[in-house]
Design an enzyme around this catalytic site. Structure first.
Site, mmCIF file in Angstrom:
data_model
loop_
_atom_site.group_PDB
_atom_site.id
_atom_site.type_symbol
_atom_site.label_atom_id
_atom_site.label_comp_id
_atom_site.label_asym_id
_atom_site.label_seq_id
_atom_site.Cartn_x
_atom_site.Cartn_y
_atom_site.Cartn_z
ATOM 1 N N GLU A 177 -3.703 -4.232 1.070
ATOM 2 C CA GLU A 177 -5.120 -3.861 1.219
ATOM 3 C C GLU A 177 -5.214 -2.416 1.720
ATOM 4 O O GLU A 177 -5.962 -1.613 1.172
ATOM 5 C CB GLU A 177 -5.811 -4.815 2.211
ATOM 6 C CG GLU A 177 -7.284 -4.490 2.459
ATOM 7 C CD GLU A 177 -7.922 -5.381 3.530
ATOM 8 O OE1 GLU A 177 -7.187 -6.032 4.296
ATOM 9 O OE2 GLU A 177 -9.168 -5.417 3.589
ATOM 10 N N GLY B 107 -5.937 -8.855 9.444
ATOM 11 C CA GLY B 107 -6.004 -7.689 10.335
ATOM 12 C C GLY B 107 -5.369 -6.466 9.688
ATOM 13 O O GLY B 107 -5.033 -6.474 8.508
ATOM 14 N N ASP C 179 -5.384 -17.964 9.689
ATOM 15 C CA ASP C 179 -4.605 -16.725 9.595
ATOM 16 C C ASP C 179 -4.181 -16.173 10.955
ATOM 17 O O ASP C 179 -4.880 -16.328 11.966
ATOM 18 C CB ASP C 179 -5.331 -15.656 8.752
ATOM 19 C CG ASP C 179 -6.461 -14.948 9.480
ATOM 20 O OD1 ASP C 179 -7.090 -15.557 10.376
ATOM 21 O OD2 ASP C 179 -6.722 -13.773 9.151
ATOM 22 N N HIS D 55 -11.250 -16.161 -0.917
ATOM 23 C CA HIS D 55 -10.973 -15.173 0.130
ATOM 24 C C HIS D 55 -12.280 -14.791 0.812
ATOM 25 O O HIS D 55 -13.005 -13.885 0.377
ATOM 26 C CB HIS D 55 -10.300 -13.931 -0.479
ATOM 27 C CG HIS D 55 -9.798 -12.966 0.557
ATOM 28 N ND1 HIS D 55 -8.498 -12.543 0.614
ATOM 29 C CD2 HIS D 55 -10.430 -12.349 1.590
ATOM 30 C CE1 HIS D 55 -8.345 -11.707 1.628
ATOM 31 N NE2 HIS D 55 -9.520 -11.568 2.240
ATOM 32 N N HIS E 213 -13.904 -14.785 5.006
ATOM 33 C CA HIS E 213 -13.589 -15.024 6.425
ATOM 34 C C HIS E 213 -14.758 -15.696 7.130
ATOM 35 O O HIS E 213 -15.925 -15.393 6.865
ATOM 36 C CB HIS E 213 -13.249 -13.707 7.119
ATOM 37 C CG HIS E 213 -11.989 -13.089 6.601
ATOM 38 N ND1 HIS E 213 -10.789 -13.163 7.265
ATOM 39 C CD2 HIS E 213 -11.741 -12.384 5.459
ATOM 40 C CE1 HIS E 213 -9.855 -12.522 6.564
ATOM 41 N NE2 HIS E 213 -10.410 -12.044 5.469
ATOM 42 N N HIS F 65 -2.680 -11.578 3.545
ATOM 43 C CA HIS F 65 -3.239 -10.309 3.069
ATOM 44 C C HIS F 65 -2.057 -9.364 2.868
ATOM 45 O O HIS F 65 -1.133 -9.345 3.690
ATOM 46 C CB HIS F 65 -4.132 -9.666 4.133
ATOM 47 C CG HIS F 65 -5.475 -10.292 4.326
ATOM 48 N ND1 HIS F 65 -5.653 -11.553 4.793
ATOM 49 C CD2 HIS F 65 -6.720 -9.793 4.126
ATOM 50 C CE1 HIS F 65 -6.950 -11.812 4.883
ATOM 51 N NE2 HIS F 65 -7.631 -10.758 4.477
ATOM 52 N N ASP G 203 -14.972 -11.655 0.841
ATOM 53 C CA ASP G 203 -14.276 -11.240 2.074
ATOM 54 C C ASP G 203 -15.116 -11.432 3.345
ATOM 55 O O ASP G 203 -14.919 -12.417 4.054
ATOM 56 C CB ASP G 203 -13.796 -9.792 1.938
ATOM 57 C CG ASP G 203 -12.527 -9.518 2.739
ATOM 58 O OD1 ASP G 203 -11.978 -10.460 3.315
ATOM 59 O OD2 ASP G 203 -12.084 -8.357 2.780
#
Ligand SMILES: O=C(O)c1cccc(C(=O)CC[C@H]2O[C@@H](n3cnc4c(=O)[nH]cnc43)[C@H](O)[C@@H]2O)c1
Ligand SMILES: [Zn+2]
Length: 353
Positions: A213, A183, A149, A27, A29, A210, A291
């Site tokens: 979160e 997002g 994503d 995970h 980005h 996701h 992340d």
């Protein structure tokens, strides 16, 4: 953003063990991995941007008041990536940073919609990431795979575009293994994305949205039920629902836990309040991830140090945590076995010395 990455309450030896431990990351980005050096280089190239060019000033710029503020800043960095060469450079440099931390395999979350809607040609975008992937594997030995994503808040138009880019045989990159949803979660219900996940799954992609979160456990249930999630990005609020924890444990659905991210976006108040221990106590397969590491003043090694402290792990415990990520990955069996063996050899040598 914090400037020092050494978890202060972890013995120096354990930090050294972590630094050399072969790892997989599930995970992380793409744009969120741009180092201060890359961000400031791109910002200098595009002086109309409001992103600071000075790496020192980035520390303040990357201090977030809440998740919405984080997304606003994130998108200002997205704006800096304007050409296929920017995309290639970013991807290759991200792999270099991973290799420095002994990351052998990473599933990098990319949001192609954010780039194509800002004018980057879709074919050139795919070629840029694939070119960087191949070069990174050859030059650094780090194997990259992609998760495309949907930026959910951008609406169903972005879902349609992401599904198209992920499933069109003429465009779909070789390294693509999974389909995600990122997002903000508030006001962005998971069930509406079911048709797009159905298409991606039918095309052979894994489902990794996701969920949980910034909203409660129902979002995680929705991701499991409607999006057929095989892993959950974050899943932090699962801790509020014992039935959900039992379900995740029984079905071996891993959580992609990103402790420092949850503090930086103010989803969790302090590291000591992070529910990671409740996850492991319930038997949930926990993986450790960074992340958006430079934005959150962390890196994967630091996240392992944080986990060691919160879970009270020694070298063997950390090696097991690293093997969780290998098990939860979408690597093939021989690929998994190779990293697991490397982790075992490294740990045995370390403990014998
Ligand atoms: O690109 C656009 O035009 C756009 C329009 C409206 C909304 C968005 C987004 O919400 C983009 C969000 C962006 O954030 C990425 N990301 C990075 N870290 C996280 C995370 O921890 N949780 C959720 N999202 C995260 C995500 O991949 C999107 O690219 C964009
Ligand atoms: Zn994320």
């Amino acid at each position: 953003m914090t400037e020092h990455l050494v978890e202060p309450d972890v013995p120096r030896d354990l930090n050294a063990f972590i630094a050399g431990l072969p790892k997989a990351e599930l995970h992380v980005h793409h744009v969120g991995s741009a180092s201060p050096r890359i961000v400031s280089e791109l910002a200098a190239r595009h002086p109309d941007s409001r992103v600071p060019t000075d790496p020192e000033a980035l520390v303040d710029y990357f201090t977030f008041t809440d998740f919405a503020h984080f997304v606003e800043v994130y998108l200002s960095v997205v704006e800096l990536i304007r050409t296929p060469e920017d995309v290639r450079l970013l991807t290759y440099e991200v792999a270099r940073d991973m290799a420095r931390q002994q990351v052998r395999y990473a599933e990098l979350t990319i949001t192609p919609y954010s780039s194509t809607r800002r004018g980057i040609d879709e074919r050139a975008f795919m070629d840029a990431i694939e070119d960087a992937r191949k070069a990174a594997e050859a030059d650094f030995g780090t194997v990259l795979r992609w998760c495309f994503d949907i930026p959910g808040e951008a609406g169903l138009e972005s879902a349609e575009e992401t599904a198209r880019l992920a499933t069109d045989d003429r465009l779909r990159p070789e390294g693509l293994v999974s389909f995600g949803l990122g997002g903000p979660e508030i006001g962005v219900a998971r069930p509406q994305f079911k048709p797009y996940f159905d298409r991606a799954i039918a095309a052979g992609l894994h489902s990794v949205p996701h969920a949980g979160e910034t909203t409660g456990p129902q979002t995680v249930w929705d991701a499991l039920t409607h999006l057929r999630a095989e892993r959950i990005g974050h899943g932090t609020s699962s801790a509020q629902d014992p039935k959900l924890l039992a379900h995740l444990a029984e079905r071996r659905i891993p959580l992609e836990v990103c402790p420092t991210s949850n503090i930086a976006t103010r989803a969790v108040r302090t590291l000591d309040e992070h529910p990671i221990k409740e996850f492991t106590r319930a038997g949930v397969l926990v993986t450790i991830n960074s992340d958006d590491p430079p934005m959150f003043g962390t890196d994967l090694n630091n996240e392992y140090a944080v986990a060691a402290r919160l879970l009270g792990l020694d070298e063997r415990g950390l090696a097991d945590l690293a093997k969780n990520a290998v098990e939860a990955s979408f690597l093939d069996e021989p690929g998994k076995a190779a990293i697991r063996d490397e982790i075992d050899r490294y740990t045995a040598t370390w403990l014998a010395s």
